[in-house]
Design a protein around this motif. Structure first.
Motif, mmCIF file in Angstrom:
data_model
loop_
_atom_site.group_PDB
_atom_site.id
_atom_site.type_symbol
_atom_site.label_atom_id
_atom_site.label_comp_id
_atom_site.label_asym_id
_atom_site.label_seq_id
_atom_site.Cartn_x
_atom_site.Cartn_y
_atom_site.Cartn_z
ATOM 1 N N ALA A 53 37.349 40.242 37.667
ATOM 2 C CA ALA A 53 36.929 41.398 38.463
ATOM 3 C C ALA A 53 35.785 42.147 37.785
ATOM 4 O O ALA A 53 34.870 42.648 38.462
ATOM 5 C CB ALA A 53 38.121 42.340 38.660
ATOM 6 N N ARG B 193 31.906 42.763 39.342
ATOM 7 C CA ARG B 193 31.253 44.079 39.467
ATOM 8 C C ARG B 193 29.942 44.140 38.703
ATOM 9 O O ARG B 193 29.204 45.109 38.794
ATOM 10 C CB ARG B 193 32.180 45.178 38.908
ATOM 11 C CG ARG B 193 33.402 45.491 39.755
ATOM 12 C CD ARG B 193 33.998 46.843 39.370
ATOM 13 N NE ARG B 193 34.397 46.915 37.974
ATOM 14 C CZ ARG B 193 35.616 46.555 37.511
ATOM 15 N NH1 ARG B 193 36.527 46.112 38.344
ATOM 16 N NH2 ARG B 193 35.897 46.654 36.231
ATOM 17 N N GLU C 251 29.781 44.290 35.391
ATOM 18 C CA GLU C 251 29.951 45.083 34.172
ATOM 19 C C GLU C 251 30.266 44.158 32.997
ATOM 20 O O GLU C 251 30.466 42.966 33.190
ATOM 21 C CB GLU C 251 31.060 46.115 34.390
ATOM 22 C CG GLU C 251 30.512 47.245 35.229
ATOM 23 C CD GLU C 251 31.555 48.131 35.851
ATOM 24 O OE1 GLU C 251 32.724 48.065 35.433
ATOM 25 O OE2 GLU C 251 31.169 48.879 36.755
ATOM 26 N N ASP D 205 28.189 36.549 41.426
ATOM 27 C CA ASP D 205 27.719 37.909 41.107
ATOM 28 C C ASP D 205 26.234 38.096 41.429
ATOM 29 O O ASP D 205 25.593 39.004 40.899
ATOM 30 C CB ASP D 205 28.010 38.249 39.637
ATOM 31 C CG ASP D 205 27.421 37.231 38.648
ATOM 32 O OD1 ASP D 205 26.983 36.147 39.105
ATOM 33 O OD2 ASP D 205 27.389 37.512 37.445
ATOM 34 N N VAL E 243 25.129 44.003 43.210
ATOM 35 C CA VAL E 243 25.641 43.662 41.869
ATOM 36 C C VAL E 243 24.480 43.327 40.922
ATOM 37 O O VAL E 243 24.496 43.697 39.739
ATOM 38 C CB VAL E 243 26.676 42.512 41.944
ATOM 39 C CG1 VAL E 243 27.102 42.059 40.562
ATOM 40 C CG2 VAL E 243 27.904 42.971 42.725
ATOM 41 N N HIS F 38 23.137 46.496 39.637
ATOM 42 C CA HIS F 38 24.039 47.077 38.642
ATOM 43 C C HIS F 38 23.934 46.325 37.316
ATOM 44 O O HIS F 38 23.918 46.932 36.238
ATOM 45 C CB HIS F 38 25.483 47.083 39.162
ATOM 46 C CG HIS F 38 26.406 47.850 38.270
ATOM 47 N ND1 HIS F 38 26.160 49.150 37.875
ATOM 48 C CD2 HIS F 38 27.546 47.492 37.647
ATOM 49 C CE1 HIS F 38 27.119 49.556 37.073
ATOM 50 N NE2 HIS F 38 27.970 48.568 36.912
ATOM 51 N N ARG F 39 23.825 44.988 37.368
ATOM 52 C CA ARG F 39 23.659 44.210 36.131
ATOM 53 C C ARG F 39 22.373 44.620 35.404
ATOM 54 O O ARG F 39 22.341 44.686 34.179
ATOM 55 C CB ARG F 39 23.640 42.710 36.450
ATOM 56 C CG ARG F 39 25.056 42.162 36.677
ATOM 57 C CD ARG F 39 25.065 40.871 37.477
ATOM 58 N NE ARG F 39 24.339 39.784 36.890
ATOM 59 C CZ ARG F 39 23.891 38.722 37.582
ATOM 60 N NH1 ARG F 39 24.117 38.630 38.877
ATOM 61 N NH2 ARG F 39 23.241 37.765 36.976
#
Ligand code: AP5
Length: 186
Positions: free
Chosen positions: A53, A57, A59, A135, A140, A143-144
């Motif tokens: 998970a 995301r 992260e 991902d 996403v 965000h990465r």
């Protein structure tokens, strides 16, 4: 030839593509924490369940988990006679970089070169959307990129201050970029 290498750079810069080719041609151990984590996810292991998970995301998976993976691989290689390695996607934050430094000290080894692959965001996003990994959707990916800037980019000055870092323009064909990287290894 330099044979203890780190590849650093934002998602989509081509670290995995170049690392795989270089490691195969020079007989280096290619250690991609992303690939190793995805293998754990696919195998459905406890570790994979913990990581899945977080990776979806965009992260970072916990340092302890990633460090355990890297430690066992590098220690195993050192015990079987040593040799070169290429770390791809690790370290990813200052704590991981410190831990790697300690591990290498224990093993009596040193990083010889850090290759920073640089590419504009537009091209990074285009490459990743073209790939379509789990991902690799736009939200996403963005965000990465943020995670990279906040947590990983501080390693640029960390390794530059140690005199280990060389930058490579990561636009162009796979072959052109491989040539740029190859010229840094002698
Ligand atoms: P990871 O697998 O490391 O992904 P990433 O850093 O986001 O990098 P990518 O694999 O997306 O890009 P790349 O630079 O390797 O480019 P590639 O060669 O694939 O990490 C994934 C997740 O795992 C993280 O988000 C995190 O959750 C977790 N994780 C991993 N390591 C961790 C750590 N140390 N600590 C904590 N969590 C960790 O190329 C991209 C695409 O472009 C491909 O389709 C490729 O074919 C194409 N391409 C490559 N070169 C070219 C070129 N010259 N021209 C055109 N296309 C190209």
């Amino acid at each position: 030839m330099k044979q203890r290498l780190l590849f650093l750079g934002p998602p989509g810069a081509g670290k995995g593509t170049q690392a795989q080719q270089l490691a195969a041609s020079k007989g280096l151990l290619h250690l991609s924490t992303g690939d190793l984590l995805r293998a754990e996810v696919q195998a459905g292991s406890e570790l994979g369940k913990e990581a899945e998970a977080v990776m979806a995301r965009g992260e970072l998976v916990s340092d302890a988990l990633v460090l355990a993976i890297v430690r066992s691989r590098l220690a195993q290689q050192a015990a079987s006679g040593g040799g070169g390695w290429l770390l791809d996607g690790f370290p990813r934050n200052p704590a991981q970089a410190e831990a790697l430094g300690q591990l290498l000290e224990e093993l009596g080894q040193q990083i010889e070169l850090v290759v920073l692959m640089e590419l504009d965001d537009g091209l990074l996003i285009q490459r990743l959307l073209g790939r379509g990994r789990a991902d690799d959707n736009e939200a996403v990916i963005r965000h990465r990129l943020e995670v990279y800037r906040e947590q990983t980019a501080p390693l640029i000055s960390f390794y530059r201050n140690k005199g280990l870092l060389q930058s490579v323009e990561a636009a162009g064909t796979v072959e052109e970029i491989a040539e740029r990287i190859g010229s840094l290894l002698d």
